[in-house]
Scaffold this motif. Structure first.
Motif, short mmCIF file in Angstrom:
data_model
loop_
_atom_site.label_atom_id
_atom_site.label_comp_id
_atom_site.label_asym_id
_atom_site.label_seq_id
_atom_site.Cartn_x
_atom_site.Cartn_y
_atom_site.Cartn_z
N SER A 211 0.79 -1.42 0.05
CA SER A 211 -0.25 -0.40 0.01
C SER A 211 0.87 1.32 -0.27
CB SER A 211 -0.89 0.05 0.98
OG SER A 211 0.22 0.32 2.24
N LEU A 212 0.21 2.19 -0.90
CA LEU A 212 1.30 2.95 -1.07
C LEU A 212 0.56 4.08 -0.53
CD1 LEU A 212 4.55 4.82 -2.05
CD2 LEU A 212 3.12 5.20 -4.09
N GLN A 213 0.90 5.55 0.31
CA GLN A 213 -0.14 6.35 1.17
C GLN A 213 0.68 7.72 1.15
OE1 GLN A 213 -1.66 6.42 4.95
NE2 GLN A 213 -4.24 5.79 3.51
N ARG A 214 0.00 8.94 1.04
CA ARG A 214 0.78 10.28 0.97
C ARG A 214 0.83 10.19 2.39
NH1 ARG A 214 2.83 13.48 -2.60
NH2 ARG A 214 0.95 13.74 -4.04
N PHE A 215 1.74 10.95 2.85
CA PHE A 215 2.63 11.19 3.63
C PHE A 215 1.86 12.51 4.42
CE2 PHE A 215 5.66 13.68 6.33
CZ PHE A 215 5.75 12.49 7.46
N VAL A 216 1.16 12.39 5.68
CA VAL A 216 0.96 13.99 5.69
C VAL A 216 2.02 14.53 7.07
CG1 VAL A 216 -1.40 14.54 7.45
CG2 VAL A 216 -1.47 12.46 5.41
N ASP A 217 2.18 15.82 6.70
CA ASP A 217 2.87 16.25 6.89
C ASP A 217 2.25 16.87 8.48
OD1 ASP A 217 5.42 17.45 8.41
OD2 ASP A 217 4.91 19.88 7.18
N HIS A 218 2.65 16.27 9.98
CA HIS A 218 2.33 16.48 11.52
C HIS A 218 3.02 17.24 12.05
CE1 HIS A 218 3.05 12.39 10.90
NE2 HIS A 218 2.96 12.31 12.70
N GLU A 219 2.95 17.10 13.11
CA GLU A 219 3.77 17.76 14.43
C GLU A 219 3.16 16.55 15.43
OE1 GLU A 219 5.85 20.23 15.38
OE2 GLU A 219 5.60 20.42 13.13
N PHE A 220 1.73 15.65 15.57
CA PHE A 220 1.47 15.05 16.53
C PHE A 220 0.93 14.33 16.81
CE2 PHE A 220 1.99 19.61 18.97
CZ PHE A 220 2.62 19.32 19.02
N ASN A 247 -13.73 -0.39 12.05
CA ASN A 247 -12.61 -0.59 12.43
C ASN A 247 -12.41 -0.55 13.61
OD1 ASN A 247 -9.57 0.47 12.33
ND2 ASN A 247 -10.74 2.40 12.04
N LEU A 248 -10.86 -1.64 14.07
CA LEU A 248 -11.22 -2.35 14.68
C LEU A 248 -9.60 -1.92 15.54
CD1 LEU A 248 -11.27 -6.10 13.27
CD2 LEU A 248 -12.90 -4.98 14.33
N ASP A 249 -9.77 -1.40 14.89
CA ASP A 249 -7.74 -0.73 15.33
C ASP A 249 -8.06 1.08 14.98
OD1 ASP A 249 -5.60 -0.80 16.77
OD2 ASP A 249 -4.18 -0.40 15.06
N ARG A 250 -9.21 1.70 15.74
CA ARG A 250 -8.38 3.19 15.80
C ARG A 250 -8.37 3.84 16.92
NH1 ARG A 250 -7.39 5.84 11.64
NH2 ARG A 250 -9.40 5.96 10.92
N HIS A 251 -6.80 3.84 17.01
CA HIS A 251 -5.95 4.43 18.76
C HIS A 251 -6.14 5.01 18.27
CE1 HIS A 251 -2.24 3.33 16.64
NE2 HIS A 251 -2.95 2.11 16.63
N SER A 252 -5.22 6.31 19.32
CA SER A 252 -4.57 7.39 19.42
C SER A 252 -3.10 7.70 18.30
CB SER A 252 -4.22 7.96 20.92
OG SER A 252 -3.31 7.62 21.41
N GLY A 253 -2.15 6.75 18.17
CA GLY A 253 -1.58 6.71 17.02
C GLY A 253 -1.89 6.79 15.54
N ASN A 254 -2.80 6.42 15.06
CA ASN A 254 -3.01 6.40 13.87
C ASN A 254 -4.28 7.40 13.59
OD1 ASN A 254 -5.75 4.98 14.56
ND2 ASN A 254 -4.67 3.00 14.32
N ILE A 255 -4.86 8.19 14.76
CA ILE A 255 -4.71 9.69 14.09
C ILE A 255 -3.69 11.23 14.02
CG2 ILE A 255 -6.93 11.38 15.23
CD1 ILE A 255 -8.06 8.98 16.56
N LEU A 256 -3.54 11.36 13.30
CA LEU A 256 -2.72 12.56 13.20
C LEU A 256 -3.28 13.95 13.45
CD1 LEU A 256 -0.24 11.52 10.02
CD2 LEU A 256 -0.07 10.84 12.78
N ALA A 257 -2.58 14.84 13.82
CA ALA A 257 -2.84 15.57 14.30
C ALA A 257 -2.44 17.08 13.38
CB ALA A 257 -2.85 16.27 16.07
N LYS A 258 -2.83 17.74 12.57
CA LYS A 258 -2.29 18.70 12.07
C LYS A 258 -1.74 19.86 13.34
CE LYS A 258 -4.09 18.00 6.92
NZ LYS A 258 -4.47 18.20 6.44
N LYS A 259 -0.70 20.37 12.13
CA LYS A 259 0.26 21.74 13.41
C LYS A 259 -0.42 22.87 13.32
CE LYS A 259 3.82 24.23 13.66
NZ LYS A 259 5.65 25.12 13.59
N PRO A 260 -1.27 23.32 13.88
CA PRO A 260 -2.16 24.77 14.41
C PRO A 260 -2.00 25.79 13.53
CG PRO A 260 -1.49 23.70 16.26
CD PRO A 260 -1.22 23.11 15.68
N ALA A 261 -2.43 27.14 13.04
CA ALA A 261 -1.91 28.27 12.66
C ALA A 261 -1.15 28.60 14.06
CB ALA A 261 -3.09 28.87 12.03
N SER A 262 -1.41 28.73 14.97
CA SER A 262 -0.79 28.96 16.10
C SER A 262 -0.27 28.41 16.83
CB SER A 262 -1.71 30.06 17.27
OG SER A 262 -2.88 28.80 17.98
#
Length: 541
Positions: A211-220, A247-262
């Motif tokens: 599987s090939l997925q676009r990398f998402v730039d994130h901070e956390f 979804n059998l595996d929605r944990h916090s590690g596979n939810i990315l947080a985008k860097k906020p504007a501030s």
């Protein structure tokens, strides 16, 4: 160096094999690429018309020279997802990088083989996950291997080697990018170095399916931030997707947080991106894990736009989409999608919130035992109502199939005498995937079932208050490890779940009719139960 990008699954019917030469001039074109600005550099290329054609209408050739070049040079073949323009652009970007000699970079974390696919200047472009390097697969680089493709994986309802197809399915089903699943493709990458175990009984080949997925730039990721920072809309959009796909595996590690504007995020300002959907669309009704289930945003009612999106979903159209685009997905998994979408549409229309629906789909713990979810209870009643007294106790979803990617387990790969030890390792790794499940105090009453339900097994009440008190006093009872699997023989298929694939088309139609008839009363009971929990009063109809 040249690299070809292939589209589609079917080989040419002619004597010679057609090879796409979309990038046979990449060596020349790359000499004029500057500052890695593809759009700017392509305008400077001496053959701009040809280079533009590489993105949309690649040339075909039957030349023997091209055949030889493609056998030794990097090549990417799109096996699934090529209809999406974002996917084609992603593959082109990766192809240009590997044509320049950029090799995959292994990611140290996780249980399976994961690789960064970088651009020439080192910028992360995509994430690649070879199917033969999944947890428990024979080429797993983290020491958690040994099985052939097609065997039950960490979640027994999802087979080894089939998570990549599910990654793509999640992207295809995220209509209009509503939930934000990054562009994803299923690809065949040739002549690019990936990990191969020396002890593998399978001869190494020059290609990998991944599987090939676009990398998402994130901070956390979500685990590094408090849920109060997340926007309600982001949580709802991810939750809606997870409910549809079970979804059998929605944990916090596979939810990315985008860097906020501030620099300092304020409450509700952080947007979330869902990734890692390889453990969705199981082969039977299994127990999901929703990290967001007890977040405050999940108790907020759906907005008008969210209700409109849910209302627009067509489960049968989605089923046809998967059958056409991903024929390797089993019909039992497609039926799970149909059933969960019907449940989501009916409950959202009735005014239930995300948390209410998620709890209906999640198994409950009471007195140290695991009990069927409300969804499973409904399915049991529906199967019992079918002609022929179908009990649903046979786990046909677990039977050996003749799929191309299914192989028999070899004795030299996995000796029969080590079966018990392997199952123990499987449970241990499964526990590593998901954090412990914490029961919230406001939902303890739900452990004893839904009152006044038409389903006899749901409406049983736990009259012994001592069990509840024990769960509150003993933290070991309050926190249940997700890797533990309790067998409920009278309800479950070998302690796992309820199969939807053991029914004929006619029986499946009758099943859905029964399901839709039972839903309204169960929804009313759920609403009543939630009102009692919030107000602490009895509910009268």
């Amino acid at each position: 160096m040249a690299v070809a990008v292939h589209h589609g699954l079917k080989p040419s019917s002619g004597g010679q094999r057609c090879r796409l030469q979309s990038f046979t001039h990449l060596d020349y074109t790359l000499t004029v690429l500057k500052n890695n600005n593809l759009a700017h550099s392509s305008n400077q290329a001496s053959e701009p018309l040809f280079f533009q054609r590489c993105f949309s209408t690649p040339c075909l050739s039957l030349g023997a020279k091209v055949e030889e070049e493609c056998d030794v040079n990097p090549r990417i073949e799109i096996l699934g997802g090529s209809t999406a323009s974002d996917v084609r652009a992603l593959v082109v970007e990766v192809a240009i990088a590997i044509a320049s000699g950029v090799n995959p970079i292994a990611v140290s974390g996780g249980l399976g083989g994961v690789y960064y696919m970088n651009s020439r200047n080192g910028r992360k472009v995509a994430i690649a996950k070879p199917v033969d390097e999944e947890p428990l697969a024979f080429n797993n680089p983290k020491g958690f291997g040994g099985l052939m493709l097609g065997q039950p994986g960490l979640k027994r309802s999802i087979r080894i080697g089939e998570t990549g197809v599910r990654e793509l399915a999640a992207y295809l089903l995220d209509h209009g990018g509503f939930s934000g699943v990054p562009p994803t493709a299923l690809v065949k990458i040739c002549n690019v170095p990936f990990h191969v175990n020396n002890t593998s009984a399978v001869p190494p080949s020059n290609y990998k399916i991944a599987s090939l997925q676009r990398f998402v730039d994130h901070e956390f990721d979500a685990g590094e931030m408090g849920p109060t920072c997340f926007s309600v809309a982001s949580v709802h959009k991810i939750g809606i997707l997870d409910l549809r796909l079970l979804n059998l595996d929605r944990h916090s590690g596979n939810i990315l947080a985008k860097k906020p504007a501030s620099d300092a995020p304020v409450a509700g300002s952080v947007e979330l991106v869902p990734i890692d959907h390889g453990l969705c669309l199981p082969e039977w009704i299994d127990d999901p894990f929703f990290e967001w289930l007890h977040w405050p945003q999940a108790a907020v009612p759906f907005s008008e736009s969210e209700c409109e999106y849910i209302s627009s979903l067509d489960p049968f159209k989605d089923a046809e989409l998967l059958r056409n685009e991903l024929p390797s997905i089993k019909e039992s998994s497609i039926r799970v999608l149909v059933l969960c979408t019907i449940l989501l549409k009916s409950t959202a229309e009735a005014g239930l919130c995300l948390a209410d629906i998620g709890e209906m789909m999640t198994r409950r713990f009471s007195g140290g035992e695991e009990r069927c979810s409300v969804l499973e209870e409904i399915c049991l009643q529906c199967k019992a109502s079918l002609p022929g007294e179908m009990s649903g106790t046979e786990d046909k979803a677990g039977e050996t199939s003749d799929e191309t990617m299914q192989f028999e387990m070899e004795t030299d790969i996995y000796p029969a005498g080590e079966t018990a030890g392997f199952l123990g390792l499987q449970e241990t790794l499964q526990g590593m995937l998901n954090p412990p499940k914490v029961m919230r105090l406001s939902s303890l009453q739900s452990l004893s079932g839904i009152p006044d339900s038409p389903l006899s097994s749901i409406c049983e009440q736990d009259d012994e208050s001592g069990d509840m008190g024990a769960e509150l006093d003993d933290p070991k009872q309050a926190i249940m490890n997700r890797s533990v699997s309790f067998s409920v023989p009278q309800h479950m298929n070998e302690g796992e779940g309820i199969s939807l694939g053991d029914m004929s088309e006619d029986e499946w139609g009758l099943f859905l009719e029964s399901f839709e008839k039972l839903l309204p009363q169960v929804i009313e009971d759920t609403k009543c139960k939630g009102l009692k929990q919030r107000l602490g009063t009895s509910c009268e109809f």
